[in-house]
Design a protein around this motif. Structure first.
Motif: not given
Length: 506
Positions: A302-305, A330-331, A315-316, A313, A401
């Motif tokens: 995941a791309k921490l968002f 995804s995030c 979301c992760g 963040p 995202y």
């Protein structure tokens, strides 16, 4: 979710009792244990009390990363003063504007850092007229020795601080439009950090290297407060350079390296050339520094968002674990304490799974407000904050995202999301990085690396719908050719100008 200390003072006391002599923060020249953090910040807090700082006083802080930044900030937050971390990169006009927006009453600033002379900058202004709230400007060394009365008063003052009290005003980095002063309480900020510890793989055994400036949420929340909440050790430095960073990583046996991918790549190259020992690093670190066997496939992690408004963040997914295959790219999923919904950008109606729209967030971990804006200006009637980000949720709740709402554009009536095109182009062999924007009504791409425009165009056609394939291309040799603003983010206007020049040359 387990309980956590909900004010900074409660947190510092609890961790000093639990971890005592364990190092809390280390820079190249100093180290501070949890016990020492408790004792020194009480003394500094007393000095601030003697200087007229009290609960609710807004105090700006301009210092480079290091132990002293942590001590000063924690001391202020313990007595309920409102910390206003300010960027060391600010030009004089920007500094004055942020001091005014946040109604800063006291400013603690080093004399000079990386060519910026903050006290001299302010001397050019009529402070009484331009900054009527500002009462005093000083250096960290000018704090007085605390009186016995102030030392005795600190515990009584800290006892009045509640989780709902404002902890900090943090400015956004201003990638589009003027920066905003985002208001966070003790409870919402600590809750946001606590919710993401597992995804960031931070626990009490972690020795975390984090170079991100403490004046941004990335350094403040994901660094300082993450270490405090987890009982971890934070390692940082004023000016990251591959050679000094490597010495820190080796000397301190860093287990988790978080920061910027390009920094990790530069450090990895240096480590390979000198044979540095990075064996203490564990999965969850940026992958350029890990052995090939520990690296994930593209998109699997995941791309921490997050954002300043969510205090980092929201979301992760565990940074050392592959997501389910349908969720690649995804995030991850929203953390506890933050609700996420997607709404139609025009109607505001909730969008079904799979449909791209505006991301809105709400919950106990999100911002409390924005300086000089009413609640009605900031939140929807039902309490959501419109982030300005575009995304979609899949049927399992994973967030994807799609860029900023002000970045999307239309080509022949069809919507193009730059992030989608960039992700596709980065999957092409030889492409190191890419940036996509609208140029003269068409899709333009600046690409770092790549064999040729013809090869890129052919590969893009296999990955993208025809209208999303860039028609204006500019190939550059290295990331150094990418224009960036003072915060390090790509300067989209400058990139667009480069592409427009390419059009005129054609």
């Amino acid at each position: 979710m387990a309980d956590f200390p909900a004010t900074i003072d409660q947190l510092v006391r609890a961790r000093a009792d639990e971890y005592g002599p364990k190092p809390m923060v280390i820079d190249r020249h100093m180290r501070l244990s949890y016990t020492e953090l408790d004792a020194t910040t009480r003394a500094i807090a007393a000095a601030f009390v003697d200087a007229g700082v009290s609960k609710g006083t807004r105090v700006g802080l301009i210092m480079p990363n290091g132990v002293r930044w942590v001590q000063t900030a924690v001391a202020l937050m313990r007595i309920g003063a409102v910390l206003v971390p300010l960027s060391t990169l600010l030009a004089p006009r920007e500094l004055v504007a942020q001091l005014r927006v946040a109604s800063v009453q006291h400013l603690v600033a080093v004399e000079e850092f990386r060519g910026h002379r903050y006290h001299d900058d302010l001397s050019e202004y009529d402070l009484a007229a331009d900054l009527p709230a500002l009462q005093r400007v000083w250096t960290p060394d000018q704090l007085p020795e605390p009186s016995d009365a102030a030392v005795a008063a600190v515990d009584a003052i800290t006892a009045t601080v509640t989780p709902a009290d404002t902890m900090a005003v943090v400015f956004t980095s201003g990638s589009s439009g003027p920066p905003k002063g985002v208001i966070h309480s003790h409870r919402n900020a600590l809750g946001a950090v606590w919710a993401g510890l597992g995804a960031r793989c931070i626990d009490a055994d972690t020795r975390l290297y984090l170079p991100m400036p403490f004046f941004w949420v990335g350094g403040f929340g994901s660094g300082i407060l993450s270490a405090l909440l987890a009982g971890a050790t934070l390692i940082t430095e004023e000016i990251p350079r591959p050679e000094t960073t490597l010495k820190l990583l080796e000397r301190e046996r860093v287990t988790l390296f978080r920061g910027w991918p390009d920094q990790a790549e530069a450090v990895a190259r240096q480590a390979e050339s000198i044979g540095a020992d990075l064996s203490a690093l564990r999965p969850g670190s940026l992958e350029a520094l890990l052995p090939p066997s520990q690296r994930a496939q593209p998109g699997a992690r995941a791309k921490l968002f997050g954002m300043t408004e969510s205090f980092g963040p929201y979301c992760g997914y565990p940074a050392d674990t592959d997501m389910p295959r349908p969720a690649w790219g995804s995030c991850g999923k929203p953390f506890a304490g933050t609700e996420v919904r997607i709404v139609d950008t025009e109607t505001g109606d909730p969008a079904p799974p799979g449909i791209v729209g505006m991301i809105q967030i709400r919950g106990p971990n999100t911002l409390r407000g924005i300086c000089r804006r009413s609640r009605e200006e900031v939140f929807t009637p039902d309490g959501y904050y419109p982030t300005g980000d575009l995304g979609h949720l899949d049927g399992d709740g994973f967030l994807f995202y799609h860029g900023r709402s002000d970045d999307m554009f239309k080509v022949s009536g069809a919507t193009v999301y730059p992030s989608e095109v960039e992700q596709a182009l980065r999957g092409i062999d030889g492409v190191q990085n890419t940036f996509v924007t609208e140029v003269s009504g068409a899709v333009g791409a600046v690409v770092v690396g790549g064999e040729s425009v013809e090869a890129l165009r052919a590969a893009a056609r296999k990955r993208l719908s025809a209208f999303k394939v860039p028609t204006v291309w500019l190939l550059v040799d290295s990331d150094d050719a990418i224009p960036r603003g003072g915060t390090g983010k790509p300067d989209i206007r400058a990139l667009r100008a480069m592409l427009e020049h390419q059009v005129r040359r054609a």
